[in-house]
Design an enzyme around this catalytic site. Structure first.
Site, short mmCIF file in Angstrom:
data_model
loop_
_atom_site.label_atom_id
_atom_site.label_comp_id
_atom_site.label_asym_id
_atom_site.label_seq_id
_atom_site.Cartn_x
_atom_site.Cartn_y
_atom_site.Cartn_z
N ASP A 10 -10.67 -39.17 -27.26
CA ASP A 10 -11.78 -39.53 -28.15
C ASP A 10 -11.17 -39.92 -29.51
O ASP A 10 -10.00 -39.63 -29.78
CB ASP A 10 -12.75 -38.35 -28.33
CG ASP A 10 -13.93 -38.71 -29.23
OD1 ASP A 10 -14.45 -39.84 -29.11
OD2 ASP A 10 -14.33 -37.88 -30.07
N SER A 11 -11.99 -40.52 -30.37
CA SER A 11 -11.50 -40.83 -31.71
C SER A 11 -11.10 -39.55 -32.45
O SER A 11 -10.23 -39.56 -33.29
CB SER A 11 -12.56 -41.57 -32.50
OG SER A 11 -13.74 -40.80 -32.57
N TYR A 42 -14.36 -44.52 -35.27
CA TYR A 42 -14.31 -45.76 -34.49
C TYR A 42 -15.62 -46.54 -34.63
O TYR A 42 -15.64 -47.77 -34.55
CB TYR A 42 -14.13 -45.44 -32.99
CG TYR A 42 -12.71 -45.18 -32.54
CD1 TYR A 42 -11.67 -44.98 -33.45
CD2 TYR A 42 -12.42 -45.13 -31.18
CE1 TYR A 42 -10.38 -44.73 -33.01
CE2 TYR A 42 -11.13 -44.90 -30.73
CZ TYR A 42 -10.11 -44.70 -31.64
OH TYR A 42 -8.85 -44.46 -31.19
N GLY A 43 -16.71 -45.81 -34.79
CA GLY A 43 -18.04 -46.40 -34.65
C GLY A 43 -18.41 -47.43 -35.69
O GLY A 43 -19.36 -48.19 -35.52
N CYS A 73 -15.68 -40.78 -25.10
CA CYS A 73 -16.13 -41.47 -26.32
C CYS A 73 -16.97 -42.67 -25.88
O CYS A 73 -16.47 -43.56 -25.18
CB CYS A 73 -14.91 -41.93 -27.09
SG CYS A 73 -15.27 -42.93 -28.54
N THR A 75 -18.13 -44.99 -27.78
CA THR A 75 -17.72 -46.18 -28.52
C THR A 75 -16.52 -46.85 -27.83
O THR A 75 -16.53 -48.06 -27.56
CB THR A 75 -17.35 -45.79 -29.97
OG1 THR A 75 -18.43 -45.03 -30.52
CG2 THR A 75 -17.10 -46.99 -30.83
N CYS A 181 -23.29 -40.14 -28.62
CA CYS A 181 -21.94 -40.08 -29.20
C CYS A 181 -21.49 -38.65 -28.95
O CYS A 181 -22.25 -37.70 -29.21
CB CYS A 181 -21.99 -40.38 -30.70
SG CYS A 181 -20.48 -39.96 -31.59
N THR A 182 -20.27 -38.48 -28.46
CA THR A 182 -19.85 -37.13 -28.06
C THR A 182 -19.77 -36.16 -29.24
O THR A 182 -19.90 -34.95 -29.06
CB THR A 182 -18.51 -37.19 -27.31
OG1 THR A 182 -17.57 -37.97 -28.08
CG2 THR A 182 -18.68 -37.85 -25.95
N HIS A 183 -19.58 -36.69 -30.43
CA HIS A 183 -19.59 -35.81 -31.61
C HIS A 183 -20.96 -35.15 -31.80
O HIS A 183 -21.05 -34.00 -32.24
CB HIS A 183 -19.26 -36.61 -32.88
CG HIS A 183 -17.80 -36.86 -33.07
ND1 HIS A 183 -17.12 -37.82 -32.37
CD2 HIS A 183 -16.89 -36.27 -33.88
CE1 HIS A 183 -15.85 -37.83 -32.75
NE2 HIS A 183 -15.69 -36.89 -33.68
N1 DGL Z 1 -17.22 -39.72 -30.37
C1 DGL Z 1 -17.39 -41.10 -30.38
C2 DGL Z 1 -18.48 -41.61 -29.44
O1 DGL Z 1 -18.82 -40.96 -28.48
C3 DGL Z 1 -17.12 -41.94 -31.56
C4 DGL Z 1 -17.28 -41.45 -32.95
C5 DGL Z 1 -16.59 -42.38 -33.93
O2 DGL Z 1 -15.35 -42.39 -33.95
O3 DGL Z 1 -17.30 -43.10 -34.66
O4 DGL Z 1 -18.99 -42.69 -29.63
#
Ligand code: DGL
Length: 256
Positions: A10-11, A42-43, A73, A75, A181-183
């Site tokens: 993931d990022s 990343y987003g 992730c 993204t 988004c996994t975060h």
């Molecule tokens: N965790 C990521 C996702 O599922 C990306 C978050 C990011 O880096 O912006 O999209």
């Protein structure tokens, strides 16, 4: 049977929420988790840049002898999964906002889809919307992953950001909220407070791990040993980031 590790990527910290689920479902596998903390978020980046970082991360996991890769992730998946699957023969498991399960839930009202700007603007999401997005309302959430990276899962900063992101949508009937988004999975309890109890919060973690299990089993790649290990790596390469990853991992074990 294959006792090599499964690579997770993931990022940053978000994919640890998927890893937590994987450990529950597949306790006999070894896992290597790589977070590209140096390049977060990343987003909000140009897709070409996300593509390059994702390739670099996957190469790194392959060099560590991983038998399969989970792009934990949304993204990175939306930008890079297609290309990676064409280039590599190993299983590449990706993620997408869980619109399909959300569309199967009974009831009326909007399905709010929280995800990054990149995820919501890629062709993969447009085709998902076309198939399952009848009631879906995409909501980009700039700044939200940064709260998770900073360990702020509740409190003033994250709550006021969520308030400004969500309040334009709260005056309509809402059926469910997709954590795309996994975060954001780490913010589930804080996000839930903005909605009534009957609003379902849906993520793709369990479905992604089930898909991983199916792919490994079909290819004869499940481990043949008992017990497993988890190794954390970050492009930041500092002790503090690795400790933070461990902490988030413990947190998600506490929740399950
Ligand atoms: N965790 C990521 C996702 O599922 C990306 C978050 C990011 O880096 O912006 O999209």
């Amino acid at each position: 049977m294959d006792n090599r590790p499964i690579g997770f990527f993931d990022s940053g910290l978000g994919g640890i929420s998927v890893l937590g689920e994987a450990l529950q479902q597949m306790p006999n596998e070894d896992f290597v988790y790589f977070g590209d903390t140096l390049h977060i978020p990343y987003g909000d980046k140009p897709p070409a840049e996300v593509l390059r970082y994702t390739h670099e991360a996957v190469s790194r996991l392959i060099a560590l002898n991983c038998k399969a890769i989970v792009l934990a992730c949304n993204t990175a998946t939306s930008v890079a999964a297609g290309e990676l699957r064409q280039e590599l023969e190993m299983p590449i498991i990706g993620m997408e906002p869980a619109l399909k399960p959300a569309s199967l839930l009974k009831g009326d009202g909007a399905v709010l889809v929280l995800a990054t700007h990149v995820t919501l603007t890629q062709p993969k999401f447009h085709s998902l919307m076309h198939q399952y997005g009848k009631d879906a309302v995409p909501i980009p959430c700039p700044g939200l992953m940064e709260c998770v990276e900073a360990g702020e899962l509740e409190g003033e900063r994250v709550e006021s950001l969520l308030h400004s992101l969500l309040s334009p949508y709260l005056d309509q009937p809402i059926k469910s909220v997709v954590l795309g988004c996994t975060h954001y999975v780490f913010l589930r309890d804080t996000i839930a407070r903005f909605f009534s109890e009957n609003v379902a919060l849906i993520d793709g973690n369990a479905g992604t791990v089930r898909q991983l299990g199916r792919r490994l089993s079909q290819s004869g790649l499940l481990s043949g040993k008992s017990g497993g290990t988890v190794t954390f790596l970050s492009s930041m390469e500092d002790e503090e980031t690795l400790q933070h990853m461990q902490k988030m991992f413990m947190l998600c074990n506490d929740h399950t």
